[in-house]
Design a protein around this motif. Sequence first.
Motif, PDB file in Angstrom:
ATOM      1  N   ALA A  14     -48.534 -23.000  20.200  1.00 49.56           N
ATOM      2  CA  ALA A  14     -49.805 -22.550  20.769  1.00 49.56           C
ATOM      3  C   ALA A  14     -50.580 -22.060  19.545  1.00 49.56           C
ATOM      4  O   ALA A  14     -50.424 -21.898  18.411  1.00 49.56           O
ATOM      5  N   VAL A  15     -52.057 -22.186  20.009  1.00 45.17           N
ATOM      6  CA  VAL A  15     -52.898 -21.912  18.952  1.00 45.17           C
ATOM      7  C   VAL A  15     -53.583 -20.283  19.538  1.00 45.17           C
ATOM      8  O   VAL A  15     -53.919 -20.196  20.793  1.00 45.17           O
ATOM      9  N   ILE A  16     -53.992 -19.377  18.554  1.00 40.61           N
ATOM     10  CA  ILE A  16     -54.211 -18.187  18.921  1.00 40.61           C
ATOM     11  C   ILE A  16     -55.441 -17.721  18.318  1.00 40.61           C
ATOM     12  O   ILE A  16     -55.394 -17.717  17.119  1.00 40.61           O
ATOM     13  N   ILE A  17     -56.439 -17.486  18.997  1.00 40.14           N
ATOM     14  CA  ILE A  17     -57.956 -16.917  18.650  1.00 40.14           C
ATOM     15  C   ILE A  17     -57.971 -15.432  18.632  1.00 40.14           C
ATOM     16  O   ILE A  17     -58.040 -14.960  19.675  1.00 40.14           O
ATOM     17  N   LEU A  18     -58.189 -14.694  17.449  1.00 39.18           N
ATOM     18  CA  LEU A  18     -58.277 -13.350  17.631  1.00 39.18           C
ATOM     19  C   LEU A  18     -59.944 -12.823  17.755  1.00 39.18           C
ATOM     20  O   LEU A  18     -60.641 -13.534  17.183  1.00 39.18           O
ATOM     21  N   GLY A  19     -59.956 -12.126  18.704  1.00 37.04           N
ATOM     22  CA  GLY A  19     -61.394 -11.516  19.090  1.00 37.04           C
ATOM     23  C   GLY A  19     -61.375 -11.287  20.675  1.00 37.04           C
ATOM     24  O   GLY A  19     -60.637 -11.943  21.511  1.00 37.04           O
ATOM     25  N   HIS A  20     -62.614 -10.722  21.036  1.00 37.85           N
ATOM     26  CA  HIS A  20     -62.736 -10.558  22.564  1.00 37.85           C
ATOM     27  C   HIS A  20     -62.875 -11.911  23.325  1.00 37.85           C
ATOM     28  O   HIS A  20     -63.654 -12.610  22.783  1.00 37.85           O
ATOM     29  N   PRO A  21     -62.146 -12.020  24.329  1.00 34.00           N
ATOM     30  CA  PRO A  21     -62.096 -13.200  25.233  1.00 34.00           C
ATOM     31  C   PRO A  21     -63.543 -13.824  25.499  1.00 34.00           C
ATOM     32  O   PRO A  21     -63.657 -15.070  25.571  1.00 34.00           O
ATOM     33  N   ASP A  22     -64.276 -13.084  25.760  1.00 34.25           N
ATOM     34  CA  ASP A  22     -65.638 -13.457  26.113  1.00 34.25           C
ATOM     35  C   ASP A  22     -66.462 -14.105  25.165  1.00 34.25           C
ATOM     36  O   ASP A  22     -67.256 -14.986  25.186  1.00 34.25           O
ATOM     37  N   ASP A  23     -65.857 -13.543  23.766  1.00 26.35           N
ATOM     38  CA  ASP A  23     -66.667 -14.234  22.585  1.00 26.35           C
ATOM     39  C   ASP A  23     -66.330 -15.494  22.348  1.00 26.35           C
ATOM     40  O   ASP A  23     -66.816 -16.335  21.601  1.00 26.35           O
ATOM     41  N   ILE A  24     -64.906 -15.805  22.562  1.00 24.24           N
ATOM     42  CA  ILE A  24     -64.389 -16.904  21.747  1.00 24.24           C
ATOM     43  C   ILE A  24     -63.866 -17.919  23.105  1.00 24.24           C
ATOM     44  O   ILE A  24     -63.057 -18.597  22.696  1.00 24.24           O
ATOM     45  N   ARG A  25     -64.133 -17.607  24.223  1.00 24.20           N
ATOM     46  CA  ARG A  25     -63.498 -18.244  25.233  1.00 24.20           C
ATOM     47  C   ARG A  25     -64.157 -19.903  25.586  1.00 24.20           C
ATOM     48  O   ARG A  25     -63.137 -20.957  25.436  1.00 24.20           O
ATOM     49  N   ASP A  26     -65.086 -20.225  24.985  1.00 24.03           N
ATOM     50  CA  ASP A  26     -65.628 -21.558  24.715  1.00 24.03           C
ATOM     51  C   ASP A  26     -64.899 -22.411  23.618  1.00 24.03           C
ATOM     52  O   ASP A  26     -64.907 -23.630  23.527  1.00 24.03           O
ATOM     53  N   TYR A  27     -64.466 -21.604  22.561  1.00 26.25           N
ATOM     54  CA  TYR A  27     -63.664 -22.158  21.501  1.00 26.25           C
ATOM     55  C   TYR A  27     -62.481 -22.676  21.915  1.00 26.25           C
ATOM     56  O   TYR A  27     -61.752 -23.623  21.458  1.00 26.25           O
ATOM     57  N   SER A  28     -61.883 -21.870  22.680  1.00 27.34           N
ATOM     58  CA  SER A  28     -60.352 -21.882  22.915  1.00 27.34           C
ATOM     59  C   SER A  28     -59.681 -23.528  23.205  1.00 27.34           C
ATOM     60  O   SER A  28     -58.921 -24.016  22.794  1.00 27.34           O
ATOM     61  N   HIS A  29     -60.769 -24.039  24.120  1.00 32.20           N
ATOM     62  CA  HIS A  29     -60.294 -25.560  24.592  1.00 32.20           C
ATOM     63  C   HIS A  29     -60.486 -26.434  23.663  1.00 32.20           C
ATOM     64  O   HIS A  29     -59.825 -27.444  23.415  1.00 32.20           O
ATOM     65  N   LEU A  30     -61.536 -26.268  22.884  1.00 30.41           N
ATOM     66  CA  LEU A  30     -61.633 -27.105  21.681  1.00 30.41           C
ATOM     67  C   LEU A  30     -60.530 -27.098  20.532  1.00 30.41           C
ATOM     68  O   LEU A  30     -60.262 -28.215  20.233  1.00 30.41           O
ATOM     69  N   LEU A  31     -60.137 -26.074  20.533  1.00 30.75           N
ATOM     70  CA  LEU A  31     -58.998 -25.812  19.523  1.00 30.75           C
ATOM     71  C   LEU A  31     -57.826 -26.281  19.830  1.00 30.75           C
ATOM     72  O   LEU A  31     -57.155 -26.951  19.025  1.00 30.75           O
ATOM     73  N   LYS A  32     -57.599 -26.189  21.297  1.00 33.92           N
ATOM     74  CA  LYS A  32     -56.253 -26.779  21.734  1.00 33.92           C
ATOM     75  C   LYS A  32     -56.454 -28.197  21.706  1.00 33.92           C
ATOM     76  O   LYS A  32     -55.586 -28.926  20.894  1.00 33.92           O
TER      77      LYS A  32
ATOM     78  N   CYS B 115     -57.233 -11.143  22.286  1.00 42.09           N
ATOM     79  CA  CYS B 115     -57.247 -12.661  21.673  1.00 42.09           C
ATOM     80  C   CYS B 115     -56.948 -13.739  22.697  1.00 42.09           C
ATOM     81  O   CYS B 115     -56.981 -13.077  23.795  1.00 42.09           O
ATOM     82  N   ILE B 116     -57.033 -14.884  22.599  1.00 42.34           N
ATOM     83  CA  ILE B 116     -56.866 -16.006  23.709  1.00 42.34           C
ATOM     84  C   ILE B 116     -55.726 -16.751  23.159  1.00 42.34           C
ATOM     85  O   ILE B 116     -55.553 -17.367  21.970  1.00 42.34           O
ATOM     86  N   VAL B 117     -54.590 -17.095  23.837  1.00 44.56           N
ATOM     87  CA  VAL B 117     -53.419 -17.879  23.527  1.00 44.56           C
ATOM     88  C   VAL B 117     -53.573 -19.227  24.421  1.00 44.56           C
ATOM     89  O   VAL B 117     -53.515 -19.010  25.666  1.00 44.56           O
ATOM     90  N   VAL B 118     -53.621 -20.235  23.775  1.00 46.78           N
ATOM     91  CA  VAL B 118     -53.840 -21.718  24.320  1.00 46.78           C
ATOM     92  C   VAL B 118     -52.438 -22.326  23.878  1.00 46.78           C
ATOM     93  O   VAL B 118     -52.303 -22.745  22.626  1.00 46.78           O
ATOM     94  N   PRO B 119     -51.685 -22.877  24.839  1.00 43.67           N
ATOM     95  CA  PRO B 119     -50.123 -23.663  24.326  1.00 43.67           C
ATOM     96  C   PRO B 119     -51.005 -25.180  24.187  1.00 43.67           C
ATOM     97  O   PRO B 119     -51.981 -25.335  25.002  1.00 43.67           O
ATOM     98  N   PHE B 120     -50.405 -25.996  23.319  1.00 39.81           N
ATOM     99  CA  PHE B 120     -50.838 -27.187  23.300  1.00 39.81           C
ATOM    100  C   PHE B 120     -49.710 -28.363  23.301  1.00 39.81           C
ATOM    101  O   PHE B 120     -48.640 -27.944  22.928  1.00 39.81           O
ATOM    102  N   GLU B 121     -49.687 -29.474  23.713  1.00 42.57           N
ATOM    103  CA  GLU B 121     -49.078 -30.567  23.914  1.00 42.57           C
ATOM    104  C   GLU B 121     -49.175 -31.846  22.998  1.00 42.57           C
ATOM    105  O   GLU B 121     -50.248 -32.054  22.821  1.00 42.57           O
TER     106      GLU B 121
END
Length: 376
Positions: free
Chosen positions: A87-105, A73-79
């Motif tokens: 924090a927002v946590i996206i389950l999946g391989h980091p290479d597949d979901i990295r582009d989403y993480s910043h938008l979710l934050k 997964c990728i874990v992204v804290p938000f403020e």
Amino acid sequence: MRKEYWAQKTIKKTASIIKKDILVTNLSGQIIASSNTKYLGQSHKAAIHSIRRNVPLEIEEEDMKFWHVDSPCIVVPFEDETDTHGAVIILGHPDDIRDYSHLLKLNAEFIVSQEKERADEHNSQLSRTQTLSYILFNQNRQIQNYNRKGILEHLGLNEALTVGLIQIDTTSKAKIKHLRKMLNNWKLPNDDIIEIMPQEYIFIFKANKNRGRTLKEIKQFIEKQHEEDTLNKTLITLGSLNTGVQGLIQSYNEAIALQKLIRSLGHFEGVHTYKEYELETLCSNISHFTPNNETSLVSNYKKLLDFGEDKYLNETVEAYFRNHGKLVKTANDLYIHRNTLNYRIKKIHDITGWDPNTIDGIVLLRIAQMLYTKSK
């Protein structure tokens, strides 16, 4: 944080778009919202670490055991306003979901900010409505403290306002719901609605160039916006336009007195303003609060009715007021000479002690006439 509605919104807005499981944690790393309910309530070790250090984490498959997770997964804290909220946590391989993480934050931070604004606005509105209710329902208390400039601005009492008392004569839940919806549609940002019961509301209208700056214009606005089916069952009474705490109380009391008057006249619907019935309302208050004064005024007026065989003085008074005290028009209406009318006016003065040619006399005579008519 405020029942965590923001977390549920974050999940709802994103999980349907990004076909991955998404988790949201609070500040302590506990999962409070999830697209997969099996994760709810879990304490996420990686989220705690990410939040404390305010850094994102990417967990590969080989790191899963160390972080005690069952999926990469990728874990992204938000403020929000420099304070970390979770924090927002996206389950999946980091290479597949990295582009989403910043938008979710960014999405999570926007929703948190939005929910805080709404909560602050709601609390401010609730506080204002509670204060206005306290002023209206506790008029005998000392309320000078509410006259300070800042409080008047917060309560919107430095603007011209009229208090409307609104009652719908029905037990139909559908019609009551419709009325409530209609009142909300009328409401401008500085207006206030106080619900007394499901069928009765206090609406504090603020004067506005589009809605109207006079009672007549505000009445026309209500009648224009009011749907006929609801208006047929609804009685709306408006007090005079005023400002300040005392003006609010005065307008409210006028709306109540007018409502009682309108109902006593057998009317239970429509829009009515205090200025249209000011003298009638005053007479109604005399009857209600000082019945001895009513008795005195009416008994004095009755002396006119018993004078002369044809009891012409009562007819003279009626014509005199119908023509707004204009002597020539009154004489013409009665088919009598001007000198005859002057004689009758002098006779009215002699009998009652009220001189129709003076301000005091004509006011007392008019009030007595209206009280007598009401008593019949």
